[in-house]
Design an enzyme around this catalytic site. Structure first.
Site, mmCIF file in Angstrom:
data_model
loop_
_atom_site.group_PDB
_atom_site.id
_atom_site.type_symbol
_atom_site.label_atom_id
_atom_site.label_comp_id
_atom_site.label_asym_id
_atom_site.label_seq_id
_atom_site.Cartn_x
_atom_site.Cartn_y
_atom_site.Cartn_z
ATOM 1 N N CYS A 12 28.334 -51.514 16.836
ATOM 2 C CA CYS A 12 27.665 -52.273 17.888
ATOM 3 C C CYS A 12 28.430 -53.555 18.193
ATOM 4 O O CYS A 12 28.628 -53.914 19.359
ATOM 5 C CB CYS A 12 26.233 -52.594 17.474
ATOM 6 S SG CYS A 12 25.287 -53.497 18.723
ATOM 7 N N CYS A 31 17.031 -52.286 16.060
ATOM 8 C CA CYS A 31 15.792 -52.329 16.840
ATOM 9 C C CYS A 31 15.065 -50.995 16.801
ATOM 10 O O CYS A 31 13.887 -50.923 16.493
ATOM 11 C CB CYS A 31 16.121 -52.698 18.281
ATOM 12 S SG CYS A 31 14.725 -52.518 19.416
#
Length: 418
Positions: free
Chosen positions: A117, A228
């Protein structure tokens, strides 16, 4: 005084000029909130940017925190009086982070999506977006005046410039209990020259204290834990079940005896409890058993007693997919980079974030296989294929790679990006 710096000898902390454009990556947490406050207090051209990389639509009926996080970011930006932009990089996250993670789990590996990421989204697509947005700063007049744009984040790490070589180096945070240099290990080299990580000069308690003193809306907000989509969907295995088809196989001991079934090699990580009820009346099998290995050809999970020291503790790691941060001066020639590394006894490695650095006794590069073999100064628990191996010289990140096996005899699996 805000924007404090603690810089080791031989390095400098780059600082923006008064007219530079400063973009704060806002995550809605206290670290990025204090980061924004620091620069808003000192500079005039400061703005926030918020990335929505995973929405509620991405996980069906489960609610992600993106909307609540965006509300918190807006509160902070209004409080310190800076504008803020919202961008959506869901497509890039899905293609470059999530799907490769799923493919690695299918192979029974233990990936670290946070590293991907940072490389492909937070410091990949984000940099591409900002480069286009501030393209006007590349015109002749601004080049003459030296005006530039900077990306600032709330990570616990540092980017410092070597006074002698002028290279930009990624360094550990001063506050080791929160150090995030491991997760930043694959940031592209060309990004470092415009990246600022001020939080790396502070401790977490100091950041909390600053937030409370300035009554920031996020001063009491708990630290985020994990990704998340995982934190909002319950157990990680249940979440993966939605994306990975079952691939049942046997759970066996070293002697080949079958003790149960697994739903897929991704269901177990080396070093975790097996969940198998062994016959406690038999001294040979009495005790708690853990996953000690994976046979990829036979699709078997191998279990052992934790007292079987050699099954869980390894002193050799083989990795591929090498990424050296300061490689441009060697034209990315890995053989030349290896030759110019500091002495091996000055290097350390980590295969997990926040673990105590491990010393090396040898390092060898196979240019034909493009594999790196490192020998450790002892045997260490819980090394697993798919994890990131990060090499440090003192506080500086040198290289990262992906672990494929823990010795020359253990079966390995090829790791490729999709």
């Amino acid at each position: 005084m805000l924007l404090r710096t603690r810089v080791p000898e031989g390095y400098i902390q780059p600082q923006p000029k008064p007219d530079d454009e400063i973009i704060i990556s806002m995550s809605s947490g206290v670290d990025s909130s204090v980061t924004a406050l620091m620069y808003a207090k000192k500079y005039k051209n400061v703005r926030g940017i918020f990335m929505a990389n995973w929405s509620s639509d991405s996980i069906g009926t489960k609610q992600c925190t993106a909307e609540r996080d965006w509300e918190d970011v807006q509160k902070i930006c209004q409080q310190i009086n800076i504008p803020c932009e919202r961008v959506n990089f869901e497509k890039e996250y899905w293609e470059n982070v999530f799907q490769p993670m799923i493919e690695m789990y299918k192979k029974g590996l233990t990936p670290n999506p946070d590293v991907g990421c940072n490389k492909y989204v937070k410091f990949g697509k984000m940099i591409e977006h900002l480069s286009k947005k501030f393209e006007y700063l590349n015109n002749n007049e601004n080049e003459k005046n030296g005006k530039k744009w900077w990306l600032v984040t709330g990570h616990y790490a540092k980017v410092l410039q070597n006074e002698k070589t002028k290279e930009y180096n990624l360094m550990r945070s001063d506050y080791l209990p929160k150090d995030q240099s491991y997760y930043l290990c694959q940031i592209p080299e060309n990004v470092l020259s415009r990246l600022l990580l001020p939080i790396g000069h502070y401790t977490k308690p100091e950041i909390r204290e600053i937030a409370k003193n300035y009554k920031l809306a996020t001063s009491e907000k708990p630290d985020s834990q994990g990704l998340c989509f995982v934190s909002q969907t319950g157990k990680f295995k249940d979440f993966l079940n939605e994306y990975i088809e079952p691939n049942p196989g046997n759970i066996v001991t070293k002697d080949g005896k079958i003790w149960g079934k697994h739903e897929g090699l991704w269901y177990g990580t080396i070093g975790q409890r097996s969940g198998i009820s062994m016959p406690q009346g038999d001294p040979e099998y009495k005790g708690i058993w853990f996953i000690s290995g994976k046979n990829f050809e036979k699709n078997e999970l191998i279990i052992s007693k934790k007292t079987d020291f050699l099954e869980f503790n390894k002193d050799t790691i083989i990795s591929n997919d090498l990424n050296f941060i300061n490689s441009n001066k060697f034209n990315n020639n890995i053989n030349e980079i290896i030759k110019n590394l500091p002495p091996v006894n000055e290097l350390t490695i980590q295969f997990r974030s926040l673990q105590k650095p491990i010393k090396l006794t040898n390092l060898k590069y196979d240019s034909i296989k493009n594999e790196l073999t490192v020998n450790l100064d002892g045997k260490y628990f819980g090394i697993a294929p798919g994890q990131n191996l990060v090499i440090y010289h003192n506080e500086k990140v040198i290289c990262s790679s992906v672990i494929i096996s823990m010795d020359n005899t253990q079966e390995s699996t090829t790791i490729k990006r999709c």
